[in-house]
Design a protein around this motif. Structure first.
Motif, PDB file in Angstrom:
ATOM      1  N   VAL A 244       0.849  -1.188   0.000  1.00  0.00           N
ATOM      2  CA  VAL A 244       0.000   0.000   0.000  1.00  0.00           C
ATOM      3  C   VAL A 244       0.889   1.245   0.000  1.00  0.00           C
ATOM      4  CG1 VAL A 244      -1.773   1.272   1.248  1.00  0.00           C
ATOM      5  CG2 VAL A 244      -1.807  -1.235   1.232  1.00  0.00           C
ATOM      6  N   THR A 245       0.787   2.039  -1.058  1.00  0.00           N
ATOM      7  CA  THR A 245       1.588   3.259  -1.154  1.00  0.00           C
ATOM      8  C   THR A 245       1.091   4.290  -0.143  1.00  0.00           C
ATOM      9  OG1 THR A 245       1.887   2.872  -3.520  1.00  0.00           O
ATOM     10  CG2 THR A 245       2.412   5.068  -2.696  1.00  0.00           C
ATOM     11  N   PRO A 246       1.954   4.756   0.768  1.00  0.00           N
ATOM     12  CA  PRO A 246       1.498   5.742   1.752  1.00  0.00           C
ATOM     13  C   PRO A 246       1.465   7.139   1.147  1.00  0.00           C
ATOM     14  CG  PRO A 246       3.819   5.271   2.083  1.00  0.00           C
ATOM     15  CD  PRO A 246       3.364   4.371   0.957  1.00  0.00           C
ATOM     16  N   PRO A 247       0.685   8.039   1.730  1.00  0.00           N
ATOM     17  CA  PRO A 247       0.737   9.432   1.278  1.00  0.00           C
ATOM     18  C   PRO A 247       2.099  10.023   1.601  1.00  0.00           C
ATOM     19  CG  PRO A 247      -0.525   9.246   3.304  1.00  0.00           C
ATOM     20  CD  PRO A 247      -0.233   7.841   2.855  1.00  0.00           C
ATOM     21  N   LYS A 248       2.434  11.115   0.965  1.00  0.00           N
ATOM     22  CA  LYS A 248       3.718  11.757   1.225  1.00  0.00           C
ATOM     23  C   LYS A 248       3.792  12.195   2.676  1.00  0.00           C
ATOM     24  CE  LYS A 248       4.465  13.410  -3.491  1.00  0.00           C
ATOM     25  NZ  LYS A 248       4.684  14.597  -4.367  1.00  0.00           N
ATOM     26  N   GLY A 249       4.978  12.022   3.251  1.00  0.00           N
ATOM     27  CA  GLY A 249       5.147  12.368   4.657  1.00  0.00           C
ATOM     28  C   GLY A 249       5.641  11.179   5.450  1.00  0.00           C
TER      29      GLY A 249
ATOM     30  N   GLY B 283       6.376   6.452   9.767  1.00  0.00           N
ATOM     31  CA  GLY B 283       6.886   5.805  10.963  1.00  0.00           C
ATOM     32  C   GLY B 283       7.907   4.716  10.712  1.00  0.00           C
ATOM     33  N   CYS B 284       8.256   4.455   9.435  1.00  0.00           N
ATOM     34  CA  CYS B 284       9.159   3.350   9.117  1.00  0.00           C
ATOM     35  C   CYS B 284      10.354   3.851   8.309  1.00  0.00           C
ATOM     36  CB  CYS B 284       8.417   2.276   8.329  1.00  0.00           C
ATOM     37  SG  CYS B 284       9.424   0.826   7.927  1.00  0.00           S
ATOM     38  N   VAL B 285      11.530   3.372   8.649  1.00  0.00           N
ATOM     39  CA  VAL B 285      12.744   3.783   7.936  1.00  0.00           C
ATOM     40  C   VAL B 285      13.015   2.902   6.726  1.00  0.00           C
ATOM     41  CG1 VAL B 285      13.758   4.687  10.050  1.00  0.00           C
ATOM     42  CG2 VAL B 285      14.267   2.328   9.357  1.00  0.00           C
ATOM     43  N   HIS B 286      12.227   1.842   6.539  1.00  0.00           N
ATOM     44  CA  HIS B 286      12.504   0.867   5.490  1.00  0.00           C
ATOM     45  C   HIS B 286      11.692   1.085   4.217  1.00  0.00           C
ATOM     46  CE1 HIS B 286      13.572  -1.249   9.292  1.00  0.00           C
ATOM     47  NE2 HIS B 286      14.642  -1.555   8.585  1.00  0.00           N
ATOM     48  N   GLY B 287      10.409   1.317   4.335  1.00  0.00           N
ATOM     49  CA  GLY B 287       9.566   1.526   3.168  1.00  0.00           C
ATOM     50  C   GLY B 287       8.772   0.306   2.771  1.00  0.00           C
ATOM     51  N   VAL B 288       7.817   0.528   1.880  1.00  0.00           N
ATOM     52  CA  VAL B 288       6.880  -0.514   1.472  1.00  0.00           C
ATOM     53  C   VAL B 288       7.560  -1.660   0.710  1.00  0.00           C
ATOM     54  CG1 VAL B 288       4.801  -0.996   0.107  1.00  0.00           C
ATOM     55  CG2 VAL B 288       4.929   1.060   1.523  1.00  0.00           C
ATOM     56  N   PRO B 289       8.461  -1.408  -0.264  1.00  0.00           N
ATOM     57  CA  PRO B 289       9.099  -2.535  -0.961  1.00  0.00           C
ATOM     58  C   PRO B 289       9.821  -3.480  -0.004  1.00  0.00           C
ATOM     59  CG  PRO B 289       9.441  -0.509  -2.183  1.00  0.00           C
ATOM     60  CD  PRO B 289       8.848  -0.116  -0.864  1.00  0.00           C
ATOM     61  N   TRP B 290      10.508  -2.927   0.988  1.00  0.00           N
ATOM     62  CA  TRP B 290      11.179  -3.773   1.987  1.00  0.00           C
ATOM     63  C   TRP B 290      10.153  -4.623   2.716  1.00  0.00           C
ATOM     64  CZ3 TRP B 290      10.465  -4.219   7.230  1.00  0.00           C
ATOM     65  CH2 TRP B 290      11.443  -4.908   7.966  1.00  0.00           C
ATOM     66  N   PHE B 291       9.065  -3.994   3.145  1.00  0.00           N
ATOM     67  CA  PHE B 291       8.041  -4.715   3.896  1.00  0.00           C
ATOM     68  C   PHE B 291       7.427  -5.827   3.055  1.00  0.00           C
ATOM     69  CE2 PHE B 291       3.537  -5.294   4.864  1.00  0.00           C
ATOM     70  CZ  PHE B 291       3.592  -5.667   6.188  1.00  0.00           C
ATOM     71  N   ALA B 292       7.042  -5.509   1.810  1.00  0.00           N
ATOM     72  CA  ALA B 292       6.414  -6.513   0.954  1.00  0.00           C
ATOM     73  C   ALA B 292       7.352  -7.686   0.705  1.00  0.00           C
ATOM     74  CB  ALA B 292       5.978  -5.881  -0.360  1.00  0.00           C
ATOM     75  N   THR B 293       8.637  -7.401   0.530  1.00  0.00           N
ATOM     76  CA  THR B 293       9.605  -8.467   0.306  1.00  0.00           C
ATOM     77  C   THR B 293       9.769  -9.339   1.536  1.00  0.00           C
ATOM     78  OG1 THR B 293      10.815  -7.110  -1.297  1.00  0.00           O
ATOM     79  CG2 THR B 293      12.007  -8.958  -0.331  1.00  0.00           C
ATOM     80  N   ARG B 294       9.862  -8.724   2.707  1.00  0.00           N
ATOM     81  CA  ARG B 294      10.016  -9.501   3.940  1.00  0.00           C
ATOM     82  C   ARG B 294       8.768 -10.333   4.219  1.00  0.00           C
ATOM     83  NH1 ARG B 294      14.670  -8.343   7.282  1.00  0.00           N
ATOM     84  NH2 ARG B 294      13.713  -9.905   8.636  1.00  0.00           N
ATOM     85  N   LEU B 295       7.608  -9.705   4.138  1.00  0.00           N
ATOM     86  CA  LEU B 295       6.375 -10.446   4.406  1.00  0.00           C
ATOM     87  C   LEU B 295       6.149 -11.525   3.363  1.00  0.00           C
ATOM     88  CD1 LEU B 295       3.802 -10.762   6.106  1.00  0.00           C
ATOM     89  CD2 LEU B 295       2.705  -9.100   4.594  1.00  0.00           C
ATOM     90  N   GLY B 296       6.350 -11.201   2.092  1.00  0.00           N
ATOM     91  CA  GLY B 296       6.143 -12.185   1.036  1.00  0.00           C
ATOM     92  C   GLY B 296       7.101 -13.355   1.128  1.00  0.00           C
ATOM     93  N   GLY B 297       8.358 -13.071   1.434  1.00  0.00           N
ATOM     94  CA  GLY B 297       9.329 -14.153   1.583  1.00  0.00           C
ATOM     95  C   GLY B 297       8.996 -15.063   2.746  1.00  0.00           C
ATOM     96  N   THR B 298       8.539 -14.465   3.839  1.00  0.00           N
ATOM     97  CA  THR B 298       8.176 -15.270   5.008  1.00  0.00           C
ATOM     98  C   THR B 298       6.930 -16.109   4.732  1.00  0.00           C
ATOM     99  OG1 THR B 298       9.106 -13.566   6.450  1.00  0.00           O
ATOM    100  CG2 THR B 298       7.667 -15.181   7.470  1.00  0.00           C
ATOM    101  N   LEU B 299       5.947 -15.521   4.050  1.00  0.00           N
ATOM    102  CA  LEU B 299       4.755 -16.292   3.688  1.00  0.00           C
ATOM    103  C   LEU B 299       5.114 -17.473   2.791  1.00  0.00           C
ATOM    104  CD1 LEU B 299       2.193 -13.437   2.983  1.00  0.00           C
ATOM    105  CD2 LEU B 299       1.993 -15.185   4.753  1.00  0.00           C
ATOM    106  N   THR B 300       6.007 -17.249   1.850  1.00  0.00           N
ATOM    107  CA  THR B 300       6.430 -18.328   0.952  1.00  0.00           C
ATOM    108  C   THR B 300       7.061 -19.465   1.743  1.00  0.00           C
ATOM    109  OG1 THR B 300       6.824 -16.698  -0.802  1.00  0.00           O
ATOM    110  CG2 THR B 300       7.801 -18.884  -1.089  1.00  0.00           C
ATOM    111  N   GLU B 301       7.958 -19.100   2.642  1.00  0.00           N
ATOM    112  CA  GLU B 301       8.643 -20.114   3.450  1.00  0.00           C
ATOM    113  C   GLU B 301       7.667 -20.891   4.328  1.00  0.00           C
ATOM    114  OE1 GLU B 301      11.185 -20.467   7.514  1.00  0.00           O
ATOM    115  OE2 GLU B 301      11.258 -18.553   6.456  1.00  0.00           O
ATOM    116  N   LEU B 302       6.862 -20.170   5.094  1.00  0.00           N
ATOM    117  CA  LEU B 302       6.000 -20.837   6.074  1.00  0.00           C
ATOM    118  C   LEU B 302       4.884 -21.646   5.427  1.00  0.00           C
ATOM    119  CD1 LEU B 302       5.620 -18.051   8.807  1.00  0.00           C
ATOM    120  CD2 LEU B 302       7.235 -19.960   8.728  1.00  0.00           C
ATOM    121  N   SER B 303       4.371 -21.193   4.292  1.00  0.00           N
ATOM    122  CA  SER B 303       3.263 -21.919   3.675  1.00  0.00           C
ATOM    123  C   SER B 303       3.674 -23.295   3.179  1.00  0.00           C
ATOM    124  CB  SER B 303       2.657 -21.099   2.530  1.00  0.00           C
ATOM    125  OG  SER B 303       3.615 -20.833   1.539  1.00  0.00           O
ATOM    126  N   VAL B 304       4.956 -23.455   2.818  1.00  0.00           N
ATOM    127  CA  VAL B 304       5.403 -24.783   2.363  1.00  0.00           C
ATOM    128  C   VAL B 304       6.099 -25.574   3.462  1.00  0.00           C
ATOM    129  CG1 VAL B 304       5.576 -24.115  -0.052  1.00  0.00           C
ATOM    130  CG2 VAL B 304       7.564 -23.836   1.424  1.00  0.00           C
TER     131      VAL B 304
END
Length: 262
Positions: free
Chosen positions: A39-44, A47-68
């Motif tokens: 989800v693209t946040p509005p400008k400003g 609260g996170c120093v990492h950003g959405v691409p980092w989050f999506a990659t971490r969450l997606g990678g973890t979902l991939t691992e745990l689901s199998v």
């Protein structure tokens, strides 16, 4: 088994905030599919120093691992554990209580020799094709049912409907949101193929009204995932000036299509 993944950013000068993966365990008896739309946040400040691409990659990678790796754990619990692990990875550096802490929509599918399990959270879409050719959409339509006045501004949406009772939910930092997802199970014999799409790709049906879900699935199955994304880009470009269909939406959005024949 045929699999096809296509993901394209809205702007090649910006990171893609979508994530997709297909995992096929060494046993050869099943697999898993993950599609996220960050989800693209509005400008400003979010609260996170990492950003959405980092989050999506971490969450997606973890979902991939745990689901199998945890085939006996429900997809709801898989999502909850993945959210918790991702939150723990940046809790010491970021304000996870911020309403715009990085978050994403989720489509998660896991199949075995006997069953197909699925989970959908927020406005990405899952389409299931039966052997007779019937396409069944699996949708979490809560965002579409939110009063338009609640989405008049980012501040109003954050205060009244985003991840709130009576509103809509995304995967952010609260593991309990996994219990809000649309879930189900089908016999594998009843699912011939499936497609998962972020809303940048479902625009073909939902914004431009070029066809229904069956028509969209037919494009992906016969012409390929790339063909659908290309069609969406052509429609966006043609509507960029008059905005008959796009209205207040951004001209282009990250678009992801994942297709699997079982």
């Amino acid at each position: 088994m045929r699999t096809e993944l296509v993901t394209e950013p809205s702007d090649r000068n910006r990171p893609n905030e979508d994530f997709t993966s297909v995992a096929l365990p060494a046993s050869g008896l099943g697999g898993a599919l993950v599609v996220l739309d960050g989800v693209t946040p509005p400008k400003g400040d979010d609260g996170c120093v990492h950003g959405v691409p980092w989050f999506a990659t971490r969450l997606g990678g973890t979902l991939t691992e745990l689901s199998v790796s945890l085939p006996d754990v429900t997809l709801t619990e898989v999502l909850a554990r993945a959210i918790r692990r991702t939150a723990d990875a940046h809790a010491d550096t970021c304000d996870l209580s911020h309403p715009r802490t990085p978050q994403a929509t989720v489509v998660l599918v896991r199949w075995s020799a006997d069953t197909v399990e699925y989970l959908v959270l927020s406005d990405s879409a899952l389409l299931l094709l039966s052997p007779p050719g019937v396409v069944t959409p699996v949708l979490d339509d809560r965002l579409s049912r939110v009063p338009r006045t609640s989405l008049a501004s980012d501040a109003i949406a954050d205060a009244t409907v985003r991840n709130k009772e009576g509103g809509f939910f995304t995967a952010a930092a609260d593991p309990s949101v996994a219990g809000r997802a649309v879930t189900g199970t089908a016999a594998r014999a009843e699912v011939r193929a499936l497609a998962a799409l972020t809303d940048g790709a479902t625009r073909w049906t939902e914004k431009f009204h070029e066809g229904d879900w069956t028509d969209l699935f037919t494009v992906v199955r016969k012409e390929g995932a790339r063909a659908l994304v290309d069609r969406v880009r052509e429609l966006e470009a043609a509507d960029a000036q008059e905005r008959t269909h796009l209205r207040r939406s951004k001209t282009h959005d990250d678009a992801t299509v994942a297709y699997v024949e079982l």
